[in-house]
Design a protein around this motif. Structure first.
Motif, PDB file in Angstrom:
ATOM      1  N   SER A 312      75.505  25.533   9.696  1.00  9.42           N
ATOM      2  CA  SER A 312      76.187  24.797   8.899  1.00  9.42           C
ATOM      3  C   SER A 312      76.351  25.612   7.572  1.00  9.42           C
ATOM      4  CB  SER A 312      75.576  23.653   8.285  1.00  9.42           C
ATOM      5  OG  SER A 312      74.466  23.587   7.878  1.00  9.42           O
ATOM      6  N   GLU A 313      75.539  26.212   7.027  1.00 13.51           N
ATOM      7  CA  GLU A 313      75.569  27.238   5.859  1.00 13.51           C
ATOM      8  C   GLU A 313      76.669  28.354   5.972  1.00 13.51           C
ATOM      9  OE1 GLU A 313      75.103  28.797   1.941  1.00 13.51           O
ATOM     10  OE2 GLU A 313      74.807  26.606   2.838  1.00 13.51           O
ATOM     11  N   ALA A 314      76.385  29.009   7.313  1.00 16.05           N
ATOM     12  CA  ALA A 314      77.233  30.058   7.678  1.00 16.05           C
ATOM     13  C   ALA A 314      78.948  29.711   7.474  1.00 16.05           C
ATOM     14  CB  ALA A 314      76.956  30.456   8.986  1.00 16.05           C
ATOM     15  N   TRP A 315      78.976  28.440   8.170  1.00 18.42           N
ATOM     16  CA  TRP A 315      80.518  27.898   7.963  1.00 18.42           C
ATOM     17  C   TRP A 315      80.706  27.786   6.549  1.00 18.42           C
ATOM     18  CZ3 TRP A 315      84.172  28.269  11.966  1.00 18.42           C
ATOM     19  CH2 TRP A 315      83.677  28.654  12.938  1.00 18.42           C
ATOM     20  N   ALA A 316      80.146  27.254   5.724  1.00 24.35           N
ATOM     21  CA  ALA A 316      80.491  26.640   4.646  1.00 24.35           C
ATOM     22  C   ALA A 316      80.687  27.793   3.761  1.00 24.35           C
ATOM     23  CB  ALA A 316      79.161  26.159   3.914  1.00 24.35           C
ATOM     24  N   ARG A 317      79.853  29.105   3.966  1.00 19.47           N
ATOM     25  CA  ARG A 317      79.897  30.068   3.224  1.00 19.47           C
ATOM     26  C   ARG A 317      81.275  30.905   3.501  1.00 19.47           C
ATOM     27  NH1 ARG A 317      74.372  33.516   2.012  1.00 19.47           N
ATOM     28  NH2 ARG A 317      73.100  31.787   1.224  1.00 19.47           N
ATOM     29  N   ALA A 318      81.549  31.003   4.897  1.00 20.11           N
ATOM     30  CA  ALA A 318      82.743  31.553   5.527  1.00 20.11           C
ATOM     31  C   ALA A 318      83.964  30.866   4.923  1.00 20.11           C
ATOM     32  CB  ALA A 318      82.657  31.516   7.100  1.00 20.11           C
ATOM     33  N   ALA A 319      84.028  29.698   5.002  1.00 21.80           N
ATOM     34  CA  ALA A 319      85.036  28.678   4.507  1.00 21.80           C
ATOM     35  C   ALA A 319      85.349  28.986   3.077  1.00 21.80           C
ATOM     36  CB  ALA A 319      84.874  27.273   4.891  1.00 21.80           C
ATOM     37  N   ALA A 320      84.465  28.925   2.214  1.00 24.25           N
ATOM     38  CA  ALA A 320      84.505  29.038   0.608  1.00 24.25           C
ATOM     39  C   ALA A 320      85.128  30.529   0.296  1.00 24.25           C
ATOM     40  CB  ALA A 320      83.007  28.903   0.091  1.00 24.25           C
ATOM     41  N   HIS A 321      84.645  31.680   1.095  1.00 24.59           N
ATOM     42  CA  HIS A 321      85.157  33.007   0.925  1.00 24.59           C
ATOM     43  C   HIS A 321      86.339  32.962   0.973  1.00 24.59           C
ATOM     44  CE1 HIS A 321      84.865  37.371   0.613  1.00 24.59           C
ATOM     45  NE2 HIS A 321      85.945  37.309   1.727  1.00 24.59           N
ATOM     46  N   VAL A 322      86.838  32.684   2.465  1.00 29.50           N
ATOM     47  CA  VAL A 322      88.381  32.842   2.911  1.00 29.50           C
ATOM     48  C   VAL A 322      89.280  31.823   2.008  1.00 29.50           C
ATOM     49  CG1 VAL A 322      89.759  32.641   4.745  1.00 29.50           C
ATOM     50  CG2 VAL A 322      87.698  33.449   5.309  1.00 29.50           C
ATOM     51  N   VAL A 323      88.763  30.485   1.734  1.00 33.27           N
ATOM     52  CA  VAL A 323      89.730  29.769   0.883  1.00 33.27           C
ATOM     53  C   VAL A 323      89.878  30.378  -0.455  1.00 33.27           C
ATOM     54  CG1 VAL A 323      89.715  27.522  -0.193  1.00 33.27           C
ATOM     55  CG2 VAL A 323      89.166  27.832   1.925  1.00 33.27           C
TER      56      VAL A 323
END
Length: 442
Positions: A312-323
């Protein structure tokens, strides 16, 4: 400068019955008050092509203050370009004073920085106004006084030839307003026109100027590109023109690797959005932007998980970076980015088929949008395709039947789901669903 060509009523197809009543009221009121008043721009172009414009703009010799005196339902807006908006319920008629070509005394002013027009309120004549417009097909004027079309720059010929030509030197015009490059791609896609070679030639060298455009303005332009019914054609035109990387850099990077499944997902998402617009259904920027940015979010999340980070942390970080990166280019409002992040975060949860997790996911407010997104991902692998079928079946079962069929433990997950027959609802009850819809909850 072309010689003025006046096309009389019996030689064109524009009829007042296809012009909004609000626009006609504005035109007649200005005309009766002694001002020149014309329907102008995209509405004239689309009417000549047999279309049905949604927006009607008026150009007039009256100044914004003079327009306001004529209409109680008028408000003045804008600093960069001062305009009058005449409001008729939900419809707004935009009224612009003829723009001039040179510095003048009086109430007009123009400010140019590095070739970009940052403020332009110099009033002029209709002839000057015509040459200040962007494309020749957008510089024709419908005259309410005699129902003729006035063409100062050769726009009628371009309509007949189905070509987009800029008025003036393309390099100069793009430096004045880099967003004109995106507008060229959008109009070519919408109208089925080709872009004139001279107009397309500067895209490669001047494309980087788009990174200096206001992100809020690029968000508005993105909506016109992708959510107005011709999104797939616009997307392909942006790629063809080499402009996609300046608007959606992560999308361009992800597609550059030749990922056929990702391209299929993006194009299917765009095509389904176009179909919803054609059917008069609602669409949301959140779903489509989630589609466009998926490739880099997915790859970054998978890399972080491989590096040992919690799922869940990986997806949150990936989303935050791309957004975060995307919003530096296109100012996507937070209400949409939150939905995008939820759609992405729910994707790995579809692989978890324990009883409590399945029931909890089905009750999630974003489930419908996330499930539509899962169906779009079908080309990624046979396992994802099977996953989509499984969840499609699961939704058709009564909750108690579904719960009884599901394992309570944590052993069934991911690829194991594909071979789990005990939890699979019967295929004969499958309801076909078109993937890539825009759920109202999104």
């Amino acid at each position: 400068m072309h010689a003025l060509r006046i096309i009389p009523r019996d030689q064109h197809v524009i009829s007042r019955k296809n012009i909004s009543k609000a626009a006609l009221r504005v035109l007649y009121r200005l005309n009766e008050a002694g001002y020149d008043a014309y329907l102008v721009g995209g509405a004239v172009r689309d009417l000549l092509l047999g279309g049905h414009p949604k927006d009607f703009d008026v150009a007039t010799s009256a100044t914004p203050d003079e327009v306001k005196k004529l209409f109680r339902n008028c408000r003045l807006i804008g600093r960069r370009f001062r305009l009058a908006h005449v409001v008729f319920g939900p419809e707004i008629i935009e009224v612009a004073t003829f723009r001039g070509t040179g510095e003048e005394d009086g109430e007009g002013d123009r400010h140019i920085v590095d070739g970009r027009i940052v403020r332009d309120n110099v009033w002029g004549t209709i002839e000057e106004d015509a040459v200040r417009r962007d494309f020749r097909v957008n510089a024709m004027y419908y005259d309410i006084s005699d129902f003729s079309v006035r063409d100062y720059v050769g726009g009628m010929q371009d309509v007949q030839d189905k070509v987009l030509r800029l008025i003036g030197d393309p390099v100069t015009r793009y430096r004045e307003d880099p967003v004109r490059m995106l507008r060229a791609a959008r109009l070519a896609a919408k109208l089925g026109f080709r872009i004139d070679e001279a107009a397309a030639a500067p895209f490669e060298s001047l494309g980087p100027l788009l990174t200096e455009a206001a992100p809020a303005r690029l968000f508005d332009e993105s909506l016109k590109l992708f959510l107005a019914g011709h999104g797939l054609k616009s997307f392909r035109m942006l790629e063809q023109c080499g402009l996609l990387r300046f608007l959606f850099p992560s999308t361009a990077r992800a597609l550059k690797g030749g990922d056929g499944a990702l391209r299929a997902l993006v194009e299917r998402g765009l095509a389904n959005t176009d179909a919803r617009v054609a059917e008069g259904k609602s669409v949301t920027p959140a779903f489509l932007f989630a589609v466009l940015l998926w490739g880099e979010v997915r790859d970054r999340a998978q890399d972080l998980v491989a590096g040992g980070l919690d799922l869940s942390e990986a997806w949150a970080r990936a989303a935050a970076h791309v957004v975060g990166e995307q919003c530096q280019r296109v100012a996507i409002p937070r209400r949409f980015t939150l939905t995008m992040e939820e759609i992405w975060a729910l994707q790995p949860r579809f692989e978890q088929v324990q009883r409590k997790r399945v029931l909890r996911l089905l009750a999630q407010p974003r489930f419908r949008a996330a499930f539509d997104f899962l169906l779009l991902r079908a080309e990624e692998s046979p396992a994802i395709r099977e996953l989509g079928l499984w969840w499609d079946h699961a939704q058709q079962l009564p909750v108690d039947v579904l719960a009884a069929a599901l394992p309570a433990g944590s052993g069934t997950q991911g690829a194991d789901l594909v071979t789990t027959t005990s939890a699979r609802p019967p295929r004969k009850r499958r309801r076909r669903r078109k993937p890539g819809g825009h759920s109202g909850s999104a």
